[in-house]
Design a protein around this motif. Sequence first.
Motif, PDB file in Angstrom:
ATOM      1  N   MET A  40     119.381  27.390  56.023  1.00  0.00           N
ATOM      2  CA  MET A  40     120.334  26.328  56.698  1.00  0.00           C
ATOM      3  C   MET A  40     120.038  25.087  55.852  1.00  0.00           C
ATOM      4  SD  MET A  40     120.957  25.846  60.618  1.00  0.00           S
ATOM      5  CE  MET A  40     119.309  25.828  61.106  1.00  0.00           C
ATOM      6  N   ASN A  41     120.937  24.539  55.349  1.00  0.00           N
ATOM      7  CA  ASN A  41     120.813  23.263  55.012  1.00  0.00           C
ATOM      8  C   ASN A  41     120.681  22.101  55.540  1.00  0.00           C
ATOM      9  OD1 ASN A  41     121.488  24.217  52.234  1.00  0.00           O
ATOM     10  ND2 ASN A  41     123.523  24.225  52.614  1.00  0.00           N
ATOM     11  N   LYS A  42     119.823  20.917  55.185  1.00  0.00           N
ATOM     12  CA  LYS A  42     119.463  19.908  56.013  1.00  0.00           C
ATOM     13  C   LYS A  42     120.694  18.883  56.248  1.00  0.00           C
ATOM     14  CE  LYS A  42     114.429  18.959  55.250  1.00  0.00           C
ATOM     15  NZ  LYS A  42     113.633  18.179  54.648  1.00  0.00           N
ATOM     16  N   ILE A  43     121.021  18.511  57.405  1.00  0.00           N
ATOM     17  CA  ILE A  43     122.247  17.664  57.630  1.00  0.00           C
ATOM     18  C   ILE A  43     121.668  16.231  57.652  1.00  0.00           C
ATOM     19  CG2 ILE A  43     124.196  17.212  58.728  1.00  0.00           C
ATOM     20  CD1 ILE A  43     124.355  20.133  59.691  1.00  0.00           C
ATOM     21  N   THR A  44     121.504  15.382  56.687  1.00  0.00           N
ATOM     22  CA  THR A  44     120.824  14.038  56.745  1.00  0.00           C
ATOM     23  C   THR A  44     121.977  13.031  57.142  1.00  0.00           C
ATOM     24  OG1 THR A  44     121.083  13.996  54.408  1.00  0.00           O
ATOM     25  CG2 THR A  44     118.999  14.830  55.087  1.00  0.00           C
ATOM     26  N   GLU A  45     123.242  13.216  56.549  1.00  0.00           N
ATOM     27  CA  GLU A  45     124.228  12.245  57.052  1.00  0.00           C
ATOM     28  C   GLU A  45     124.989  12.938  58.131  1.00  0.00           C
ATOM     29  OE1 GLU A  45     124.661   9.094  55.856  1.00  0.00           O
ATOM     30  OE2 GLU A  45     122.675   9.542  54.893  1.00  0.00           O
ATOM     31  N   THR A  46     125.600  12.092  58.946  1.00  0.00           N
ATOM     32  CA  THR A  46     126.238  12.614  60.194  1.00  0.00           C
ATOM     33  C   THR A  46     127.475  13.513  59.614  1.00  0.00           C
ATOM     34  OG1 THR A  46     125.681  10.869  61.589  1.00  0.00           O
ATOM     35  CG2 THR A  46     127.356  12.427  62.383  1.00  0.00           C
ATOM     36  N   VAL A  47     127.847  14.916  60.037  1.00  0.00           N
ATOM     37  CA  VAL A  47     129.047  15.494  59.531  1.00  0.00           C
ATOM     38  C   VAL A  47     129.885  15.344  60.822  1.00  0.00           C
ATOM     39  CG1 VAL A  47     130.132  17.658  59.169  1.00  0.00           C
ATOM     40  CG2 VAL A  47     127.721  17.085  58.293  1.00  0.00           C
ATOM     41  N   ILE A  48     131.259  14.880  60.549  1.00  0.00           N
ATOM     42  CA  ILE A  48     132.227  14.852  61.578  1.00  0.00           C
ATOM     43  C   ILE A  48     133.259  15.474  60.971  1.00  0.00           C
ATOM     44  CG2 ILE A  48     133.693  13.129  62.817  1.00  0.00           C
ATOM     45  CD1 ILE A  48     131.726  11.076  62.446  1.00  0.00           C
ATOM     46  N   GLU A  49     133.853  16.441  62.037  1.00  0.00           N
ATOM     47  CA  GLU A  49     134.789  17.447  61.707  1.00  0.00           C
ATOM     48  C   GLU A  49     135.896  17.530  62.744  1.00  0.00           C
ATOM     49  OE1 GLU A  49     132.522  20.795  58.825  1.00  0.00           O
ATOM     50  OE2 GLU A  49     132.477  21.109  61.189  1.00  0.00           O
ATOM     51  N   ALA A  50     136.869  17.709  62.317  1.00  0.00           N
ATOM     52  CA  ALA A  50     138.135  17.944  63.318  1.00  0.00           C
ATOM     53  C   ALA A  50     138.623  19.464  63.246  1.00  0.00           C
ATOM     54  CB  ALA A  50     139.619  17.080  62.838  1.00  0.00           C
ATOM     55  N   ASP A  51     138.648  20.128  64.328  1.00  0.00           N
ATOM     56  CA  ASP A  51     138.829  21.519  64.272  1.00  0.00           C
ATOM     57  C   ASP A  51     140.416  21.792  64.032  1.00  0.00           C
ATOM     58  OD1 ASP A  51     137.306  24.219  65.655  1.00  0.00           O
ATOM     59  OD2 ASP A  51     139.500  23.980  65.359  1.00  0.00           O
ATOM     60  N   PRO A  52     140.448  22.814  63.217  1.00  0.00           N
ATOM     61  CA  PRO A  52     142.018  23.039  62.651  1.00  0.00           C
ATOM     62  C   PRO A  52     142.917  23.555  63.758  1.00  0.00           C
ATOM     63  CG  PRO A  52     140.738  24.410  61.631  1.00  0.00           C
ATOM     64  CD  PRO A  52     139.700  23.600  62.263  1.00  0.00           C
ATOM     65  N   LYS A  53     142.148  24.336  64.873  1.00  0.00           N
ATOM     66  CA  LYS A  53     142.828  25.008  65.612  1.00  0.00           C
ATOM     67  C   LYS A  53     142.932  24.628  67.199  1.00  0.00           C
ATOM     68  CE  LYS A  53     141.893  29.411  63.587  1.00  0.00           C
ATOM     69  NZ  LYS A  53     141.094  30.759  63.397  1.00  0.00           N
ATOM     70  N   VAL A  54     141.807  23.849  67.750  1.00  0.00           N
ATOM     71  CA  VAL A  54     141.823  23.359  68.929  1.00  0.00           C
ATOM     72  C   VAL A  54     141.637  21.844  68.665  1.00  0.00           C
ATOM     73  CG1 VAL A  54     140.983  25.199  70.156  1.00  0.00           C
ATOM     74  CG2 VAL A  54     139.304  24.085  68.962  1.00  0.00           C
ATOM     75  N   PRO A  55     142.081  20.998  69.843  1.00  0.00           N
ATOM     76  CA  PRO A  55     141.845  19.620  69.808  1.00  0.00           C
ATOM     77  C   PRO A  55     140.273  18.994  70.067  1.00  0.00           C
ATOM     78  CG  PRO A  55     142.881  20.227  71.884  1.00  0.00           C
ATOM     79  CD  PRO A  55     142.626  21.547  71.026  1.00  0.00           C
ATOM     80  N   VAL A  56     139.391  19.443  69.001  1.00  0.00           N
ATOM     81  CA  VAL A  56     138.098  19.225  69.409  1.00  0.00           C
ATOM     82  C   VAL A  56     137.654  18.453  68.151  1.00  0.00           C
ATOM     83  CG1 VAL A  56     135.841  20.574  68.849  1.00  0.00           C
ATOM     84  CG2 VAL A  56     137.374  21.141  70.576  1.00  0.00           C
ATOM     85  N   ILE A  57     136.382  17.426  68.210  1.00  0.00           N
ATOM     86  CA  ILE A  57     135.991  16.754  67.124  1.00  0.00           C
ATOM     87  C   ILE A  57     134.344  17.250  67.233  1.00  0.00           C
ATOM     88  CG2 ILE A  57     135.137  14.615  66.433  1.00  0.00           C
ATOM     89  CD1 ILE A  57     137.471  13.330  67.739  1.00  0.00           C
ATOM     90  N   ARG A  58     133.887  17.728  66.227  1.00  0.00           N
ATOM     91  CA  ARG A  58     132.461  18.166  66.252  1.00  0.00           C
ATOM     92  C   ARG A  58     131.556  17.097  65.303  1.00  0.00           C
ATOM     93  NH1 ARG A  58     135.088  23.079  65.981  1.00  0.00           N
ATOM     94  NH2 ARG A  58     135.116  24.444  67.906  1.00  0.00           N
ATOM     95  N   THR A  59     130.388  17.074  65.630  1.00  0.00           N
ATOM     96  CA  THR A  59     129.373  16.208  64.814  1.00  0.00           C
ATOM     97  C   THR A  59     128.075  17.116  64.699  1.00  0.00           C
ATOM     98  OG1 THR A  59     128.201  14.985  66.261  1.00  0.00           O
ATOM     99  CG2 THR A  59     130.660  14.186  65.689  1.00  0.00           C
ATOM    100  N   ALA A  60     127.515  16.768  63.642  1.00  0.00           N
ATOM    101  CA  ALA A  60     126.283  17.358  63.427  1.00  0.00           C
ATOM    102  C   ALA A  60     125.286  16.331  62.589  1.00  0.00           C
ATOM    103  CB  ALA A  60     126.301  18.571  62.758  1.00  0.00           C
TER     104      ALA A  60
END
Lengths: 160, 160
Positions: A1-21
């Motif tokens: 698993m890579n380190k996530i040092t900056e915030t990742v913000i993603e829009a899901d293509p299939k459902v109306p969801v925003i994810r961050t990590a």
Amino acid sequence: MNKITETVIEADPKVPVIRTARDFAATPEQLFRAHTDPALFAQWVGPDGTSTRIERWDASTGGSWRYVSVHEGTEYGFHGCFHEVRPDRIVQTFTFDGDPDGVALETMWFEDLGDGRTRLRTQSLVDSFESRDAWLRSGMEVGVNDGYAKLERLIADGAV
Amino acid sequence: MNKITETVIEADPKVPVIRTARDFAATPEQLFRAHTDPALFAQWVGPDGTSTRIERWDASTGGSWRYVSVHEGTEYGFHGCFHEVRPDRIVQTFTFDGDPDGVALETMWFEDLGDGRTRLRTQSLVDSFESRDAWLRSGMEVGVNDGYAKLERLIADGAV
């Protein structure tokens, strides 16, 4: 698993969801505290230059919350209820006073990576892609990035 | 607008949502009461042959709820929080104890049709089509249809 040092913000293509990590140099317990202790939460949430006033706060399963963020003299109110508060996951609702009929269902996960590091993942679910994309266009990533940078500094300072 | 005398249950093609609609010979105030008064709610929710025990009930914005339905000797628990309770709309979260990590965001609207009739519309939003379709396959329409038929009889009997 890579380190996530900056915030990742993603829009899901299939459902109306925003994810961050984002990964933090903190334990799950510390990140849980940063999300449930109102005095701590008020110190990091939102964009730089914002001050936050907690108006209601019962961070337990079935509790509720409300806070007002003040940015350049303008007040922005937010409120919701806590569906579930447990050490590895918080589920809550979220409404911005400026869009009183809009409601997001938010989930936060605190994933222990070992060695005192934790991955914070979040998910915001709304009922249409139009609402989701309006959130993305609203500049939410500034609040998320600034907020998590403040949280990182609080952790580094030993305040969490 | 046509009358909706049977319950309409629809799966949205684009978002993981289930919607229902049904008209009742009742005012919005009566339908609101049927959803917020715990003694009334327990009399109609769920499939025929179910008895419902309310374990927690604060039907106000920021409150929470929990009930157990008993069907043929088996107990089924459900719980959530009330995001918003207002005369024309209730927004709440919903979890079935048997799927503790699953959460739906539920909205109910009470639309005044005039002449003492009200359209009850509901929406259940979850975060994946798999979860949504599992709900549809679970036989939920029996609970919805039986429940609304019981509610209709309570209204006709003057109990609401």
